[in-house]
Design a protein around this motif. Structure first.
Motif, PDB file in Angstrom:
ATOM      1  N   LEU A 256       0.812  -1.216   0.000  1.00 52.41           N
ATOM      2  CA  LEU A 256       0.000   0.000   0.000  1.00 52.41           C
ATOM      3  C   LEU A 256       0.846   1.266   0.000  1.00 52.41           C
ATOM      4  O   LEU A 256       0.327   2.354  -0.227  1.00 52.41           O
ATOM      5  CB  LEU A 256      -0.953  -0.011   1.196  1.00 52.41           C
ATOM      6  CG  LEU A 256      -2.049  -1.086   1.112  1.00 52.41           C
ATOM      7  CD1 LEU A 256      -2.850  -1.129   2.405  1.00 52.41           C
ATOM      8  CD2 LEU A 256      -2.963  -0.833  -0.082  1.00 52.41           C
ATOM      9  N   GLY A 257       2.154   1.139   0.228  1.00 49.22           N
ATOM     10  CA  GLY A 257       3.040   2.289   0.147  1.00 49.22           C
ATOM     11  C   GLY A 257       3.664   2.481  -1.218  1.00 49.22           C
ATOM     12  O   GLY A 257       4.304   3.508  -1.478  1.00 49.22           O
ATOM     13  N   LYS A 258       3.486   1.504  -2.110  1.00 51.24           N
ATOM     14  CA  LYS A 258       4.070   1.581  -3.446  1.00 51.24           C
ATOM     15  C   LYS A 258       3.151   2.355  -4.391  1.00 51.24           C
ATOM     16  O   LYS A 258       1.987   2.606  -4.093  1.00 51.24           O
ATOM     17  CB  LYS A 258       4.309   0.173  -4.006  1.00 51.24           C
ATOM     18  CG  LYS A 258       5.107  -0.755  -3.098  1.00 51.24           C
ATOM     19  CD  LYS A 258       6.508  -0.261  -2.839  1.00 51.24           C
ATOM     20  CE  LYS A 258       7.290  -1.250  -1.981  1.00 51.24           C
ATOM     21  NZ  LYS A 258       8.653  -0.770  -1.669  1.00 51.24           N
ATOM     22  N   SER A 259       3.677   2.682  -5.561  1.00 48.21           N
ATOM     23  CA  SER A 259       2.864   3.353  -6.577  1.00 48.21           C
ATOM     24  C   SER A 259       1.717   2.449  -7.013  1.00 48.21           C
ATOM     25  O   SER A 259       1.954   1.345  -7.509  1.00 48.21           O
ATOM     26  CB  SER A 259       3.727   3.700  -7.793  1.00 48.21           C
ATOM     27  OG  SER A 259       2.932   3.908  -8.935  1.00 48.21           O
ATOM     28  N   PRO A 260       0.461   2.867  -6.838  1.00 44.76           N
ATOM     29  CA  PRO A 260      -0.660   2.024  -7.268  1.00 44.76           C
ATOM     30  C   PRO A 260      -0.602   1.675  -8.754  1.00 44.76           C
ATOM     31  O   PRO A 260      -0.890   0.535  -9.145  1.00 44.76           O
ATOM     32  CB  PRO A 260      -1.888   2.889  -6.944  1.00 44.76           C
ATOM     33  CG  PRO A 260      -1.441   3.773  -5.835  1.00 44.76           C
ATOM     34  CD  PRO A 260      -0.003   4.083  -6.141  1.00 44.76           C
ATOM     35  N   THR A 261      -0.233   2.656  -9.571  1.00 47.75           N
ATOM     36  CA  THR A 261      -0.133   2.381 -11.005  1.00 47.75           C
ATOM     37  C   THR A 261       0.970   1.370 -11.282  1.00 47.75           C
ATOM     38  O   THR A 261       0.771   0.406 -12.044  1.00 47.75           O
ATOM     39  CB  THR A 261       0.132   3.678 -11.778  1.00 47.75           C
ATOM     40  OG1 THR A 261      -0.937   4.599 -11.542  1.00 47.75           O
ATOM     41  CG2 THR A 261       0.252   3.405 -13.273  1.00 47.75           C
ATOM     42  N   ALA A 262       2.133   1.557 -10.679  1.00 51.38           N
ATOM     43  CA  ALA A 262       3.244   0.633 -10.900  1.00 51.38           C
ATOM     44  C   ALA A 262       2.891  -0.778 -10.452  1.00 51.38           C
ATOM     45  O   ALA A 262       3.272  -1.762 -11.100  1.00 51.38           O
ATOM     46  CB  ALA A 262       4.488   1.132 -10.175  1.00 51.38           C
ATOM     47  N   LEU A 263       2.161  -0.913  -9.355  1.00 53.97           N
ATOM     48  CA  LEU A 263       1.757  -2.239  -8.886  1.00 53.97           C
ATOM     49  C   LEU A 263       0.878  -2.939  -9.909  1.00 53.97           C
ATOM     50  O   LEU A 263       1.083  -4.115 -10.228  1.00 53.97           O
ATOM     51  CB  LEU A 263       1.011  -2.118  -7.558  1.00 53.97           C
ATOM     52  CG  LEU A 263       1.843  -1.773  -6.325  1.00 53.97           C
ATOM     53  CD1 LEU A 263       0.921  -1.554  -5.130  1.00 53.97           C
ATOM     54  CD2 LEU A 263       2.847  -2.880  -6.013  1.00 53.97           C
ATOM     55  N   LYS A 264      -0.117  -2.221 -10.418  1.00 47.87           N
ATOM     56  CA  LYS A 264      -1.033  -2.864 -11.357  1.00 47.87           C
ATOM     57  C   LYS A 264      -0.361  -3.184 -12.685  1.00 47.87           C
ATOM     58  O   LYS A 264      -0.601  -4.239 -13.283  1.00 47.87           O
ATOM     59  CB  LYS A 264      -2.266  -1.970 -11.566  1.00 47.87           C
ATOM     60  CG  LYS A 264      -3.168  -1.933 -10.344  1.00 47.87           C
ATOM     61  CD  LYS A 264      -4.575  -1.487 -10.695  1.00 47.87           C
ATOM     62  CE  LYS A 264      -5.515  -1.691  -9.511  1.00 47.87           C
ATOM     63  NZ  LYS A 264      -6.913  -1.349  -9.848  1.00 47.87           N
ATOM     64  N   VAL A 265       0.505  -2.300 -13.147  1.00 45.88           N
ATOM     65  CA  VAL A 265       1.221  -2.566 -14.393  1.00 45.88           C
ATOM     66  C   VAL A 265       2.198  -3.721 -14.199  1.00 45.88           C
ATOM     67  O   VAL A 265       2.348  -4.581 -15.079  1.00 45.88           O
ATOM     68  CB  VAL A 265       1.944  -1.302 -14.884  1.00 45.88           C
ATOM     69  CG1 VAL A 265       2.793  -1.605 -16.115  1.00 45.88           C
ATOM     70  CG2 VAL A 265       0.941  -0.206 -15.205  1.00 45.88           C
ATOM     71  N   THR A 266       2.856  -3.785 -13.055  1.00 48.60           N
ATOM     72  CA  THR A 266       3.792  -4.868 -12.786  1.00 48.60           C
ATOM     73  C   THR A 266       3.089  -6.215 -12.765  1.00 48.60           C
ATOM     74  O   THR A 266       3.584  -7.195 -13.346  1.00 48.60           O
ATOM     75  CB  THR A 266       4.506  -4.636 -11.441  1.00 48.60           C
ATOM     76  OG1 THR A 266       5.330  -3.474 -11.541  1.00 48.60           O
ATOM     77  CG2 THR A 266       5.373  -5.814 -11.052  1.00 48.60           C
ATOM     78  N   LEU A 267       1.940  -6.290 -12.100  1.00 49.15           N
ATOM     79  CA  LEU A 267       1.212  -7.565 -12.066  1.00 49.15           C
ATOM     80  C   LEU A 267       0.808  -7.988 -13.468  1.00 49.15           C
ATOM     81  O   LEU A 267       0.961  -9.156 -13.848  1.00 49.15           O
ATOM     82  CB  LEU A 267      -0.020  -7.439 -11.169  1.00 49.15           C
ATOM     83  CG  LEU A 267      -0.801  -8.741 -10.968  1.00 49.15           C
ATOM     84  CD1 LEU A 267       0.048  -9.802 -10.293  1.00 49.15           C
ATOM     85  CD2 LEU A 267      -2.082  -8.486 -10.159  1.00 49.15           C
ATOM     86  N   ARG A 268       0.314  -7.041 -14.268  1.00 52.74           N
ATOM     87  CA  ARG A 268      -0.060  -7.371 -15.654  1.00 52.74           C
ATOM     88  C   ARG A 268       1.171  -7.825 -16.451  1.00 52.74           C
ATOM     89  O   ARG A 268       1.111  -8.819 -17.175  1.00 52.74           O
ATOM     90  CB  ARG A 268      -0.690  -6.145 -16.314  1.00 52.74           C
ATOM     91  CG  ARG A 268      -0.959  -6.263 -17.818  1.00 52.74           C
ATOM     92  CD  ARG A 268      -2.304  -6.853 -18.122  1.00 52.74           C
ATOM     93  NE  ARG A 268      -3.373  -5.990 -17.657  1.00 52.74           N
ATOM     94  CZ  ARG A 268      -3.915  -5.002 -18.381  1.00 52.74           C
ATOM     95  NH1 ARG A 268      -3.456  -4.726 -19.590  1.00 52.74           N
ATOM     96  NH2 ARG A 268      -4.922  -4.285 -17.889  1.00 52.74           N
ATOM     97  N   ALA A 269       2.278  -7.108 -16.309  1.00 53.26           N
ATOM     98  CA  ALA A 269       3.492  -7.446 -17.060  1.00 53.26           C
ATOM     99  C   ALA A 269       4.012  -8.823 -16.685  1.00 53.26           C
ATOM    100  O   ALA A 269       4.451  -9.603 -17.543  1.00 53.26           O
ATOM    101  CB  ALA A 269       4.566  -6.389 -16.813  1.00 53.26           C
ATOM    102  N   LEU A 270       3.971  -9.135 -15.401  1.00 56.33           N
ATOM    103  CA  LEU A 270       4.480 -10.425 -14.943  1.00 56.33           C
ATOM    104  C   LEU A 270       3.614 -11.572 -15.450  1.00 56.33           C
ATOM    105  O   LEU A 270       4.132 -12.601 -15.920  1.00 56.33           O
ATOM    106  CB  LEU A 270       4.529 -10.426 -13.415  1.00 56.33           C
ATOM    107  CG  LEU A 270       5.357 -11.514 -12.748  1.00 56.33           C
ATOM    108  CD1 LEU A 270       6.839 -11.300 -13.036  1.00 56.33           C
ATOM    109  CD2 LEU A 270       5.113 -11.506 -11.246  1.00 56.33           C
ATOM    110  N   ARG A 271       2.318 -11.417 -15.387  1.00 51.37           N
ATOM    111  CA  ARG A 271       1.423 -12.474 -15.854  1.00 51.37           C
ATOM    112  C   ARG A 271       1.534 -12.652 -17.371  1.00 51.37           C
ATOM    113  O   ARG A 271       1.484 -13.771 -17.883  1.00 51.37           O
ATOM    114  CB  ARG A 271      -0.016 -12.146 -15.437  1.00 51.37           C
ATOM    115  CG  ARG A 271      -0.197 -12.087 -13.907  1.00 51.37           C
ATOM    116  CD  ARG A 271      -0.231 -13.469 -13.287  1.00 51.37           C
ATOM    117  NE  ARG A 271       0.008 -13.457 -11.849  1.00 51.37           N
ATOM    118  CZ  ARG A 271      -0.896 -13.188 -10.913  1.00 51.37           C
ATOM    119  NH1 ARG A 271      -2.131 -12.846 -11.270  1.00 51.37           N
ATOM    120  NH2 ARG A 271      -0.575 -13.253  -9.636  1.00 51.37           N
TER     121      ARG A 271
END
Length: 355
Positions: A256-271
């Protein structure tokens, strides 16, 4: 003195990253110099092995020169950063396909771009001092340099946890996650590197490799796999908060302290990386994502908060996970037209290193 030191000893050629005051962080010029050396040594029959080390006592490499990226994204047009990544990712792919043993000594801190020049090598050595991380979501960025490729291959959801949280891991977890191959005590490194001048790599390893310490993540594998297998970052956070282990709840707070956008893009990129296949295809995707990060607010803000002003209080835009919709995430994967990296189109992905 050069930021990259090159020398040969016996049949081993050595690359030493030489910016100890900046924890050997990579500049564009360093990337080009390493690539030039690899080209020369690839066709030199006197060179049998390439060895990568870092100057100083703190570690191999803390990543790319993010101050330069910050300034380019804030004040320039992003062309310098895009050019740096283009050459850096090509170097990462080259290391992964290098026809001679490429021995990366991953002692001390190895983060971001440091993972890119080491963890794609054919021989990766860690020690009790190793601290390896892909911390990009904390600066509004996304794991790159083939990081989503490597972490997508980790067992279960260990790679998803590392990609989203940016948490550092030690030698044993690096071996478990496939980011390293061999463990030896740090006080053996000098003798090991010396042995590479005259011995085949497997014989030098045999003299120094030891069993690693006990596995660090074993007790947490159940909740890591259960929580990080969720389809959305919001669901991951909720699953973590529902666990009894305080470490799981702490992990939710970290996210919850990380960039919300970066988290969602990272999960999409990893999958997506799990389905893309060879490293070159994943690097092509990462290049799209990285260039898109230059056009958003969080990369500049994250570097400001963590590195420039060091107030550790980034103001993310959007500020919450709920505000980051699918359309915003889609933007990071939009093709770049003539500016695509196109590594996959020009690569031979069938060759394997044999030594």
């Amino acid at each position: 003195m050069s930021d990259v030191l090159l020398r040969t000893r016996g049949h081993a050629a050595h690359i030493t990253l030489n910016r100890p005051e900046a924890l050997n962080s990579l500049t564009h010029e360093m990337v080009l110099r390493i690539d030039e050396a690899l080209s020369e040594w690839e066709h030199d029959p006197a060179v049998g092995t390439v060895v990568l080390t870092g100057a100083g006592e703190r570690g191999l490499c803390a990543g790319g020169d993010i101050r330069a990226i910050h300034d380019d994204a804030r004040d320039g047009d992003g062309a310098a950063s895009a050019g740096f990544w283009r050459d850096e990712y090509r170097l990462n792919a080259r290391i992964a396909r290098y026809p001679k043993p490429y021995v990366a000594v991953m002692d001390g801190i190895v983060m971001g771009g440091g993972v890119g020049v080491s963890a794609h090598g054919s021989v990766r050595v860690v020690t009790e001092r190793s601290r390896i991380a892909m911390p990009e979501t904390g600066i509004g960025f996304v794991p790159d340099v083939g990081g989503t490729y490597l972490l997508a291959l980790a067992p279960g959801e260990l790679g998803t946890r590392l990609a989203l949280t940016g948490a550092p891991i030690g030698a044993t977890d690096a071996l478990l996650c496939g980011l390293a191959d061999h463990y030896m005590p740090s006080d053996s490194l000098r003798s090991f590197v010396d042995d590479l001048a005259e011995l085949p790599v497997h014989e030098a390893l045999g003299r120094h490799v030891q069993d690693p310490p006990p596995e660090e993540s074993a007790a947490r594998r159940d909740w890591i796999d259960r929580c990080f297998s969720a389809d959305t970052v919001e669901d991951i956070v909720q699953r973590l908060l529902a666990q009894e282990d305080p470490a799981a709840k702490e992990t939710a707070g970290t996210l919850l302290g990380k960039s919300p956008t970066a988290l969602k893009v990272t999960l999409r990129a990893l999958r997506r990386a799990r389905r893309l296949g060879p490293l070159e295809r994943v690097l092509d995707q990462e290049y799209r994502v990285s260039c898109a990060c230059l056009r958003g607010p969080d990369l500049v803000e994250g570097i400001r908060a963590q590195v420039i002003d060091k107030d550790r209080n980034p103001r993310w835009t959007p500020a919450t996970l709920a505000e980051v919709g699918d359309a915003e995430v889609d933007r990071f994967f939009t093709p770049l037209g003539e500016s695509e990296l196109r590594l996959a189109a020009g690569s031979d992905t069938t060759e394997e290193v044999v030594w």
